[in-house]
Design a protein around this motif. Sequence first.
Motif, PDB file in Angstrom:
ATOM      1  N   VAL A 232      55.765 -74.947  52.943  1.00  0.00           N
ATOM      2  CA  VAL A 232      57.012 -74.636  52.460  1.00  0.00           C
ATOM      3  C   VAL A 232      57.651 -75.923  51.865  1.00  0.00           C
ATOM      4  O   VAL A 232      57.220 -76.884  52.281  1.00  0.00           O
ATOM      5  CB  VAL A 232      58.052 -73.782  53.324  1.00  0.00           C
ATOM      6  N   ARG A 233      58.526 -75.590  51.184  1.00  0.00           N
ATOM      7  CA  ARG A 233      59.284 -76.809  50.472  1.00  0.00           C
ATOM      8  C   ARG A 233      60.216 -77.398  51.581  1.00  0.00           C
ATOM      9  O   ARG A 233      60.867 -77.013  52.290  1.00  0.00           O
ATOM     10  CB  ARG A 233      60.260 -76.135  49.325  1.00  0.00           C
ATOM     11  N   ASP A 234      60.128 -78.800  51.659  1.00  0.00           N
ATOM     12  CA  ASP A 234      61.064 -79.536  52.324  1.00  0.00           C
ATOM     13  C   ASP A 234      61.855 -80.711  51.705  1.00  0.00           C
ATOM     14  O   ASP A 234      61.140 -81.859  51.369  1.00  0.00           O
ATOM     15  CB  ASP A 234      60.094 -80.204  53.543  1.00  0.00           C
ATOM     16  N   PRO A 235      62.869 -80.635  51.107  1.00  0.00           N
ATOM     17  CA  PRO A 235      63.587 -81.622  50.415  1.00  0.00           C
ATOM     18  C   PRO A 235      63.707 -83.002  51.150  1.00  0.00           C
ATOM     19  O   PRO A 235      63.963 -83.919  50.515  1.00  0.00           O
ATOM     20  CB  PRO A 235      64.993 -81.119  49.836  1.00  0.00           C
ATOM     21  N   HIS A 236      63.675 -83.052  52.523  1.00  0.00           N
ATOM     22  CA  HIS A 236      63.727 -84.083  53.356  1.00  0.00           C
ATOM     23  C   HIS A 236      62.393 -84.573  53.665  1.00  0.00           C
ATOM     24  O   HIS A 236      62.323 -85.610  54.699  1.00  0.00           O
ATOM     25  CB  HIS A 236      64.386 -84.111  54.254  1.00  0.00           C
ATOM     26  N   ALA A 237      61.148 -84.385  53.305  1.00  0.00           N
ATOM     27  CA  ALA A 237      59.969 -84.783  53.409  1.00  0.00           C
ATOM     28  C   ALA A 237      60.069 -86.474  53.518  1.00  0.00           C
ATOM     29  O   ALA A 237      60.452 -87.053  52.418  1.00  0.00           O
ATOM     30  CB  ALA A 237      58.886 -84.171  52.763  1.00  0.00           C
ATOM     31  N   ARG A 238      59.375 -86.904  54.308  1.00  0.00           N
ATOM     32  CA  ARG A 238      59.127 -88.436  54.439  1.00  0.00           C
ATOM     33  C   ARG A 238      58.388 -89.024  52.930  1.00  0.00           C
ATOM     34  O   ARG A 238      58.624 -90.149  52.659  1.00  0.00           O
ATOM     35  CB  ARG A 238      58.177 -88.726  55.430  1.00  0.00           C
ATOM     36  N   PHE A 239      57.463 -88.116  52.677  1.00  0.00           N
ATOM     37  CA  PHE A 239      56.680 -88.508  51.386  1.00  0.00           C
ATOM     38  C   PHE A 239      57.314 -88.175  50.121  1.00  0.00           C
ATOM     39  O   PHE A 239      57.435 -86.909  49.943  1.00  0.00           O
ATOM     40  CB  PHE A 239      55.403 -88.166  51.491  1.00  0.00           C
ATOM     41  N   PRO A 240      58.039 -88.853  49.190  1.00  0.00           N
ATOM     42  CA  PRO A 240      58.840 -88.454  48.133  1.00  0.00           C
ATOM     43  C   PRO A 240      57.989 -87.485  47.344  1.00  0.00           C
ATOM     44  O   PRO A 240      58.599 -86.651  46.399  1.00  0.00           O
ATOM     45  CB  PRO A 240      59.336 -89.805  47.221  1.00  0.00           C
ATOM     46  N   CYS A 241      56.873 -87.707  47.110  1.00  0.00           N
ATOM     47  CA  CYS A 241      56.001 -86.655  46.027  1.00  0.00           C
ATOM     48  C   CYS A 241      55.705 -85.346  46.665  1.00  0.00           C
ATOM     49  O   CYS A 241      54.781 -84.588  46.305  1.00  0.00           O
ATOM     50  CB  CYS A 241      54.934 -87.380  45.678  1.00  0.00           C
ATOM     51  N   ALA A 242      56.128 -85.156  47.922  1.00  0.00           N
ATOM     52  CA  ALA A 242      55.748 -83.935  48.453  1.00  0.00           C
ATOM     53  C   ALA A 242      56.852 -83.138  49.355  1.00  0.00           C
ATOM     54  O   ALA A 242      56.876 -82.417  50.196  1.00  0.00           O
ATOM     55  CB  ALA A 242      54.735 -84.315  49.994  1.00  0.00           C
ATOM     56  N   ARG A 243      57.829 -83.098  48.480  1.00  0.00           N
ATOM     57  CA  ARG A 243      59.208 -82.455  48.754  1.00  0.00           C
ATOM     58  C   ARG A 243      59.537 -81.136  48.090  1.00  0.00           C
ATOM     59  O   ARG A 243      60.522 -80.167  48.295  1.00  0.00           O
ATOM     60  CB  ARG A 243      60.454 -83.452  48.310  1.00  0.00           C
ATOM     61  N   ASP A 244      58.468 -80.615  47.241  1.00  0.00           N
ATOM     62  CA  ASP A 244      58.699 -79.635  46.443  1.00  0.00           C
ATOM     63  C   ASP A 244      57.828 -78.394  46.539  1.00  0.00           C
ATOM     64  O   ASP A 244      57.312 -77.796  45.799  1.00  0.00           O
ATOM     65  CB  ASP A 244      58.969 -79.955  45.054  1.00  0.00           C
ATOM     66  N   GLY A 245      57.053 -78.405  47.877  1.00  0.00           N
ATOM     67  CA  GLY A 245      56.234 -77.411  47.911  1.00  0.00           C
ATOM     68  C   GLY A 245      54.766 -77.893  47.941  1.00  0.00           C
ATOM     69  O   GLY A 245      53.919 -77.028  47.936  1.00  0.00           O
ATOM     70  N   GLN A 246      54.607 -78.946  47.626  1.00  0.00           N
ATOM     71  CA  GLN A 246      53.260 -79.678  47.498  1.00  0.00           C
ATOM     72  C   GLN A 246      52.493 -79.725  48.642  1.00  0.00           C
ATOM     73  O   GLN A 246      53.324 -79.989  49.876  1.00  0.00           O
ATOM     74  CB  GLN A 246      53.048 -80.997  46.847  1.00  0.00           C
ATOM     75  N   VAL A 247      51.385 -79.915  48.895  1.00  0.00           N
ATOM     76  CA  VAL A 247      50.604 -80.124  49.985  1.00  0.00           C
ATOM     77  C   VAL A 247      50.144 -81.731  50.052  1.00  0.00           C
ATOM     78  O   VAL A 247      49.626 -82.271  49.125  1.00  0.00           O
ATOM     79  CB  VAL A 247      49.353 -79.235  50.271  1.00  0.00           C
ATOM     80  N   GLY A 248      50.971 -82.385  51.076  1.00  0.00           N
ATOM     81  CA  GLY A 248      50.911 -83.832  50.959  1.00  0.00           C
ATOM     82  C   GLY A 248      50.081 -84.220  52.198  1.00  0.00           C
ATOM     83  O   GLY A 248      49.183 -83.289  52.740  1.00  0.00           O
ATOM     84  N   LEU A 249      49.948 -85.523  52.544  1.00  0.00           N
ATOM     85  CA  LEU A 249      49.157 -86.134  53.671  1.00  0.00           C
ATOM     86  C   LEU A 249      49.693 -85.543  54.978  1.00  0.00           C
ATOM     87  O   LEU A 249      48.921 -85.040  55.841  1.00  0.00           O
ATOM     88  CB  LEU A 249      49.575 -87.791  53.555  1.00  0.00           C
ATOM     89  N   GLU A 250      50.911 -85.417  55.182  1.00  0.00           N
ATOM     90  CA  GLU A 250      51.578 -84.785  56.565  1.00  0.00           C
ATOM     91  C   GLU A 250      51.202 -83.373  56.663  1.00  0.00           C
ATOM     92  O   GLU A 250      50.769 -82.944  57.934  1.00  0.00           O
ATOM     93  CB  GLU A 250      52.963 -85.062  56.828  1.00  0.00           C
ATOM     94  N   GLU A 251      51.303 -82.616  55.545  1.00  0.00           N
ATOM     95  CA  GLU A 251      51.237 -81.384  55.450  1.00  0.00           C
ATOM     96  C   GLU A 251      49.719 -81.001  56.086  1.00  0.00           C
ATOM     97  O   GLU A 251      49.427 -80.097  56.773  1.00  0.00           O
ATOM     98  CB  GLU A 251      51.526 -80.541  54.304  1.00  0.00           C
ATOM     99  N   ALA A 252      48.650 -81.668  55.080  1.00  0.00           N
ATOM    100  CA  ALA A 252      47.383 -81.481  55.542  1.00  0.00           C
ATOM    101  C   ALA A 252      47.044 -81.783  57.013  1.00  0.00           C
ATOM    102  O   ALA A 252      46.131 -80.812  57.742  1.00  0.00           O
ATOM    103  CB  ALA A 252      46.583 -82.205  54.582  1.00  0.00           C
ATOM    104  N   TYR A 253      47.244 -82.818  57.627  1.00  0.00           N
ATOM    105  CA  TYR A 253      47.118 -83.303  58.944  1.00  0.00           C
ATOM    106  C   TYR A 253      47.901 -82.505  59.926  1.00  0.00           C
ATOM    107  O   TYR A 253      47.039 -82.007  61.085  1.00  0.00           O
ATOM    108  CB  TYR A 253      47.249 -84.590  59.268  1.00  0.00           C
ATOM    109  N   ALA A 254      49.003 -81.757  59.721  1.00  0.00           N
ATOM    110  CA  ALA A 254      49.578 -81.026  60.629  1.00  0.00           C
ATOM    111  C   ALA A 254      48.778 -79.567  60.503  1.00  0.00           C
ATOM    112  O   ALA A 254      48.713 -78.768  61.663  1.00  0.00           O
ATOM    113  CB  ALA A 254      50.975 -80.615  59.989  1.00  0.00           C
ATOM    114  N   LEU A 255      48.458 -78.946  59.419  1.00  0.00           N
ATOM    115  CA  LEU A 255      47.853 -77.849  59.159  1.00  0.00           C
ATOM    116  C   LEU A 255      46.347 -78.087  60.251  1.00  0.00           C
ATOM    117  O   LEU A 255      45.912 -77.062  60.867  1.00  0.00           O
ATOM    118  CB  LEU A 255      47.164 -77.338  57.754  1.00  0.00           C
TER     119      LEU A 255
END
Lengths: 97, 277, 291
Positions: free
Chosen positions: B48-71
Motif C-alpha cells: 500500500v501507499r506509505d508517504p513516510h517510506a524511507r525511499f523517496p521514490c516508493a512513497r506512492d504505492g510503488q513496489v520498491g526495495l524494502e517492499e520487495a524484500y519484505a514480501l
Amino acid sequence: MEQIEFDYPAKRKVSRRAHVGVVGSGDLEVLLEPADAGSSHVIIRTSVDGFRDTWKAVLDRFFAKYDGVVRIEINDVGATPGSVLLRLEQAVEASEQ
Amino acid sequence: MSEYLGIRGTVWFRALTGQASPMRGDPGSVLTADVSLGEDNTRFLCVVRDPHARFPCARDGQVGLEEAYALATRVREVIEQETGAVKRPIIAIVDVKSQAYGRREETAAIFLAAAAAADAYGSARLAGHPVITLVVGHALSGGFLTHGYQANRILAFDDDGVMIHAMHKEAAARITRRSVENLEKLGRTIAPLSYDIRDYAKLGLLHKLLHVDSPENPSQQEIQNVRDELIAAIDDARHSPVDLRNRLQSKEARETRKASILTRTILEAQWAEEQVH
Amino acid sequence: MSDERYDANFIHRQSFIELDARERAKALFDPGTSRELAGPFDRMESPWLPMQGVTPQADDGCVVMKGKISGQAAVVVALEGAFQGGSMGEVSGAKLTTALDLACADNEKGIPTSAVMLLETGGVRLQEANLGLAAIAEIMASILTLRKYAPVISITAGTVGCFGGMSLAAGLSSYIILTREARLGLNGPEVIEQESGVDEFDSSDRALIWAIHGGEQRYATGLADALVDDDTQQVADAVRRFIAKGVPPVHRSSQVALYRNRIAALDTSRQWEPKELRATWGTSSFAEEKQ
C-alpha cells in the motif's frame, strides 16, 4: 508496412536454403528457399511505404545475374538498395556453399 | 479511465482480514496478516501507499526495495514454517502503481529485490502452497511481476478502476510514438494492448473476473462473495499442477495465445526429434 | 574466486558483442554439436506486429539452439538486440519459456541439461504489451523450476543491456556473466528521468549510467558472478566453468535476509556515489583483489 511481390523467370535448381540478416534499423533479413516452379517468387514486407519502383529496380538488377529457382522473403526496415543487394548476395552465397 | 488511487489495497486487506498493519520490522507499505479462510490459516499480503517510506521514490504505492524484500521474507516464512501436510495458502492483494523508479533503487539493484520477491512467490507455488492473486486496482509492469504474477490463480474485479498492464498509458504512447487516443483505439481491436480488464480477460491468463459494485466501499455480502471465490480458487489450485500451464489451457488462451501454443508445439516436436538422432 | 576475472591481454580476440544472436548462441557450444530449433524457416513470427504496421522477423528475435557444452546437453536461447530492442513478445517469450521447460523435462528424465540465456533486451515489447509481460512472468516461473536441476546462466554482453522485466529473469539466474559493455537494471535512465524527474536521474549523464548499471559495478558489488572481456572465448569459457560448478547451494535471489539487511543499512536521505556500495556489497574476492 507495405507488402510487395515480384516474379522472375528462372531455371537453375538450388539445393539449399539460406537465412541472413536482421530486421533492425536500416537492415533486413532474407529467407531464400529452393522452389519447384519455373520461376522465382519474391515477397517483400517493408516498414517504408511507397518504394515499389526502387525495389523493382534492385531485384531486376539481382535477377539479371541470378538464375536460381527460389522463393525469397524479405523483411525490411528501410535498408538502402546497396544493403539489399549485399544481403541477397550473402543469401545466395550461403545457399551455394 | 482508472487513475491510481492507492486506497483499494488497504480497503480490501481490511475487508478480508480485519486488520491493516505491517508486521514488526516491515515497512509501513507492506501489510501482512494470518487469518482463517475456510479451513485454512491463510497469509494475506498487500503493498500500500506509505508517504513516510524511507525511499523517496516508493512513497506512492510503488513496489520498491524494502517492499520487495519484505514480501520475500513474509512469503518465505510460510514455506519455512511449514509443518503439516496441508500447505498454507498465500493471497496477494494487488493494487500497485508500478515498481519504484529511482536512482537509489537502481544502484541497490531493485532488479534483484524484485526477483527475490518473485522467487519467494514462485517457490511457494512450486512447494505446493496455493498462491492466489486478487487484483483490486492497478497491477502494473515490474510491480506486478514482483507482487502477484507468480500465482497459481489470478482473480480480478471487472471494474474500470482495475488495470493490468506492462506500462501506464502515457509512457506506452510516448515510447511507441502514438497518441494516447490512438493507443486506446488500437486496444479495442488488439487485446494485449488494451487497458480494459475485460480485454485482459480475453488473454486467458485470469482464473476469474469478479464483480463488486463499488470496490472502494464493498458491502458485507460482496466481501463474503470474494472470500468464497478465494476459497474456491485455493481448492482449485490444490487440485491442479503447480506450474503455470493453466494460463495456456483456458478457452480464451486457446484463442488469443494461439501463437504461444503453436510455438510450444513446434519446439517440443523438434526437441524430441533431435533426441532420436 | 579471483579466477572469475580475466586479464585483457589476449592477442587473438574475437568480439562477442559484434556477433548477432545466432552467432553468439552457436559460439557457446562444442563445435559441430548445435542445432537450431524453431528457426526462421519455421516462421514463428509475431502475429501482433504486422497488424500494427511493424515488420516482423521470422524468428521473432529469439534464437533457440540445443547441443552440447563440455560434452553435456545444453540449450542456449539468444535474444537479438537489433530486432525491436530485443524486446519480449508473445512468440519470443514462448520460445524461451518452452526451451527452459524442455530442459527441465530432460533433467527429470535423467538427462542433465543446462540452460544459457543471452539477454540483450529492453524488456516487454510494448506492441504486445500484456502478452509480453505475461510471457516474462512465465519465463521467470520456468527459470525457478529448471534451476533446481541444472544451472541457468544468463549473459549480457552489450550493447543493448538487460532491462525491464527481463532483469528479473537475470536476477533469478544461477549465474550472471557480464562484460564491461553490459548494463543490467530494472529501469533504464530515460524511464527514471521521465517518471521521477531529471533531478532523480539525468539520462544524459553517461558516466552516471555506467557507474550504476555497468557490468563492472554489478560485478564489483557482488551482483554478477563473472566479468569477462568482449571476447568470445572468454564468454564461452565462463559458461563452461559455471556448468561445471552446477547448481549453486543458494541462489542469489533466495538470499533474502542478506540483501534485506544490506538495504536496511543504507542511508536513504541522500543519493550515493555508486562506488560506495563496493566496500559493503563487494564479493570477498573483489575486496581481496583490491588489497
